[in-house]
Design a protein around this motif. Structure first.
Motif, PDB file in Angstrom:
ATOM      1  N   LEU A 148       1.938   4.785  13.483  1.00 21.04           N
ATOM      2  CA  LEU A 148       3.166   5.178  12.348  1.00 21.04           C
ATOM      3  C   LEU A 148       3.414   3.993  11.319  1.00 21.04           C
ATOM      4  CD1 LEU A 148       5.830   6.326  11.420  1.00 21.04           C
ATOM      5  CD2 LEU A 148       6.483   5.597  13.220  1.00 21.04           C
ATOM      6  N   VAL A 149       2.761   2.998  12.102  1.00 20.47           N
ATOM      7  CA  VAL A 149       2.777   1.966  11.342  1.00 20.47           C
ATOM      8  C   VAL A 149       1.717   1.657  10.127  1.00 20.47           C
ATOM      9  CG1 VAL A 149       2.536  -1.435  10.977  1.00 20.47           C
ATOM     10  CG2 VAL A 149       4.005   0.444  12.946  1.00 20.47           C
ATOM     11  N   ILE A 150       0.240   2.842  10.577  1.00 23.69           N
ATOM     12  CA  ILE A 150      -0.246   1.962   9.436  1.00 23.69           C
ATOM     13  C   ILE A 150      -0.477   3.163   8.181  1.00 23.69           C
ATOM     14  CG2 ILE A 150      -2.703   2.723   9.222  1.00 23.69           C
ATOM     15  CD1 ILE A 150      -2.850   1.599  11.809  1.00 23.69           C
ATOM     16  N   LEU A 151       0.858   4.450   8.427  1.00 23.76           N
ATOM     17  CA  LEU A 151       0.582   4.717   8.242  1.00 23.76           C
ATOM     18  C   LEU A 151       2.045   5.234   6.773  1.00 23.76           C
ATOM     19  CD1 LEU A 151       1.052   8.687   9.905  1.00 23.76           C
ATOM     20  CD2 LEU A 151      -0.887   8.015   8.228  1.00 23.76           C
ATOM     21  N   LEU A 152       2.632   3.598   7.202  1.00 27.03           N
ATOM     22  CA  LEU A 152       3.966   3.683   6.772  1.00 27.03           C
ATOM     23  C   LEU A 152       3.757   2.788   5.366  1.00 27.03           C
ATOM     24  CD1 LEU A 152       6.989   3.072   9.317  1.00 27.03           C
ATOM     25  CD2 LEU A 152       6.809   4.822   7.071  1.00 27.03           C
ATOM     26  N   LEU A 153       2.555   1.716   6.116  1.00 27.98           N
ATOM     27  CA  LEU A 153       1.958   0.264   4.903  1.00 27.98           C
ATOM     28  C   LEU A 153       0.875   0.970   4.301  1.00 27.98           C
ATOM     29  CD1 LEU A 153       0.664  -1.635   8.225  1.00 27.98           C
ATOM     30  CD2 LEU A 153       2.643  -2.287   6.125  1.00 27.98           C
ATOM     31  N   VAL A 154      -0.011   2.370   4.423  1.00 31.84           N
ATOM     32  CA  VAL A 154      -0.742   3.279   3.676  1.00 31.84           C
ATOM     33  C   VAL A 154       0.789   3.581   2.483  1.00 31.84           C
ATOM     34  CG1 VAL A 154      -1.944   5.339   3.056  1.00 31.84           C
ATOM     35  CG2 VAL A 154      -2.592   3.657   4.896  1.00 31.84           C
ATOM     36  N   GLY A 155       1.806   4.346   2.915  1.00 37.30           N
ATOM     37  CA  GLY A 155       2.823   4.750   2.230  1.00 37.30           C
ATOM     38  C   GLY A 155       3.052   3.914   1.066  1.00 37.30           C
ATOM     39  N   VAL A 156       3.055   2.360   1.203  1.00 39.56           N
ATOM     40  CA  VAL A 156       3.898   1.190   0.602  1.00 39.56           C
ATOM     41  C   VAL A 156       2.923   1.150  -0.528  1.00 39.56           C
ATOM     42  CG1 VAL A 156       4.360  -0.693   0.605  1.00 39.56           C
ATOM     43  CG2 VAL A 156       5.616   0.765   2.168  1.00 39.56           C
ATOM     44  N   VAL A 157       1.553   1.444   0.289  1.00 40.86           N
ATOM     45  CA  VAL A 157       0.698   1.195  -0.973  1.00 40.86           C
ATOM     46  C   VAL A 157       1.053   2.004  -2.068  1.00 40.86           C
ATOM     47  CG1 VAL A 157      -1.878   0.358  -0.898  1.00 40.86           C
ATOM     48  CG2 VAL A 157      -1.243  -0.722   0.707  1.00 40.86           C
ATOM     49  N   VAL A 158       0.447   3.184  -1.826  1.00 43.20           N
ATOM     50  CA  VAL A 158       0.623   4.205  -2.583  1.00 43.20           C
ATOM     51  C   VAL A 158       1.329   3.886  -4.014  1.00 43.20           C
ATOM     52  CG1 VAL A 158       0.153   6.843  -2.670  1.00 43.20           C
ATOM     53  CG2 VAL A 158      -0.748   5.536  -1.418  1.00 43.20           C
ATOM     54  N   THR A 159       2.677   4.599  -3.311  1.00 44.44           N
ATOM     55  CA  THR A 159       3.534   4.130  -3.732  1.00 44.44           C
ATOM     56  C   THR A 159       3.897   2.741  -4.802  1.00 44.44           C
ATOM     57  OG1 THR A 159       4.872   4.914  -1.687  1.00 44.44           O
ATOM     58  CG2 THR A 159       6.213   3.884  -3.585  1.00 44.44           C
ATOM     59  N   SER A 161       1.182   1.330  -6.234  1.00 45.64           N
ATOM     60  CA  SER A 161      -0.038   1.490  -6.749  1.00 45.64           C
ATOM     61  C   SER A 161       0.665   2.268  -7.919  1.00 45.64           C
ATOM     62  CB  SER A 161      -0.975   1.899  -6.386  1.00 45.64           C
ATOM     63  OG  SER A 161      -2.158   1.257  -5.280  1.00 45.64           O
ATOM     64  N   TYR A 162       1.411   2.845  -7.223  1.00 38.03           N
ATOM     65  CA  TYR A 162       1.434   4.601  -8.600  1.00 38.03           C
ATOM     66  C   TYR A 162       2.348   3.952  -9.456  1.00 38.03           C
ATOM     67  CZ  TYR A 162       3.659   8.853 -10.317  1.00 38.03           C
ATOM     68  OH  TYR A 162       4.137  10.049 -10.989  1.00 38.03           O
ATOM     69  N   SER A 166       2.378   4.069 -13.426  1.00 35.20           N
ATOM     70  CA  SER A 166       2.663   4.704 -13.979  1.00 35.20           C
ATOM     71  C   SER A 166       3.964   3.809 -14.985  1.00 35.20           C
ATOM     72  CB  SER A 166       3.557   5.940 -13.501  1.00 35.20           C
ATOM     73  OG  SER A 166       4.120   4.811 -12.754  1.00 35.20           O
ATOM     74  N   ARG A 167       3.510   2.151 -15.340  1.00 34.21           N
ATOM     75  CA  ARG A 167       4.650   1.928 -16.265  1.00 34.21           C
ATOM     76  C   ARG A 167       3.804   1.798 -17.125  1.00 34.21           C
ATOM     77  NH1 ARG A 167       4.741  -4.291 -13.625  1.00 34.21           N
ATOM     78  NH2 ARG A 167       2.530  -4.202 -15.227  1.00 34.21           N
ATOM     79  N   PRO A 168       5.343   1.840 -18.293  1.00 34.68           N
ATOM     80  CA  PRO A 168       4.387   1.639 -19.472  1.00 34.68           C
ATOM     81  C   PRO A 168       4.434   0.582 -20.351  1.00 34.68           C
ATOM     82  CG  PRO A 168       6.727   2.131 -19.728  1.00 34.68           C
ATOM     83  CD  PRO A 168       6.631   1.682 -18.191  1.00 34.68           C
TER      84      PRO A 168
END
Length: 169
Positions: A148-159, A161-162, A166-168
């Motif tokens: 669960l901690v690994i999945l949360l970390l991956v989610g934070v990194v993806v967020t 990065s996105y 997408s920043r102008p």
């Protein structure tokens, strides 16, 4: 002496059942971490003989590089687990290694549920299997928390990065 799975090793008030990976004090199971149990088995197998630190680390962690601190920590845990009223079982030979100094006796197992001790038989307690199930549940729970901690970390990194992509400019 070579540890055999169909034999119980006795020292002081303890019985070491290698096949069942159990240490019993009287009829009570003594919980040991897997590497601490392995350490005890190696020391009992070489009872009375000095095992150098490098040799012990190779026997207990054959495919892993560990420091002497890992070994010293496991010896400390083993001593605390076995020590009752100041009894000593593991001797430190400074700058060399360790030696199991308690006399060890081998006792043949009669079958999987009874063991022979001198002229009497002792039933193994049913609590042992419950303790194993509880330990298995804790290992499973720990693995799930880590995932669960690994999945949360991956989610934070993806967020992040996105958001940065997408920043102008």
């Amino acid at each position: 002496m070579s540890l055999q799975p169909n034999v119980i090793y006795e020292f002081d008030h303890y019985r070491l059942d290698v096949a069942e990976r159990q240490l019993l004090r009287g009829d009570i199971a003594v919980p040991l971490q897997p590497k601490v149990f392995d350490l005890l088995c190696v020391l009992v197998e070489h009872q009375g003989h000095l095992l150098e630190k490098d040799e012990l680390m190779q026997l207990i962690w054959p495919d892993v590089i560990v420091t002497e601190a890992n070994l010293a920590n496991n010896v400390s845990i083993l001593r605390k687990t076995l020590c009752v009223n100041g009894e000593r079982f593991v001797e430190t030979v400074p700058k060399s290694g360790y030696r199991f100094i308690a006399p060890v006796r081998q006792v043949e197992k009669l079958n999987s549920t009874r063991i022979k001790l001198d002229d009497s038989s002792v039933e193994q307690t049913p609590n042992i299997s419950r303790q194993r199930n509880r330990l298995g549940w804790w290992r499973w729970r720990k693995a799930m928390v880590i995932m669960l901690v690994i999945l949360l970390l991956v989610g934070v990194v993806v967020t992040i990065s996105y958001a940065l992509a997408s920043r102008p400019e």
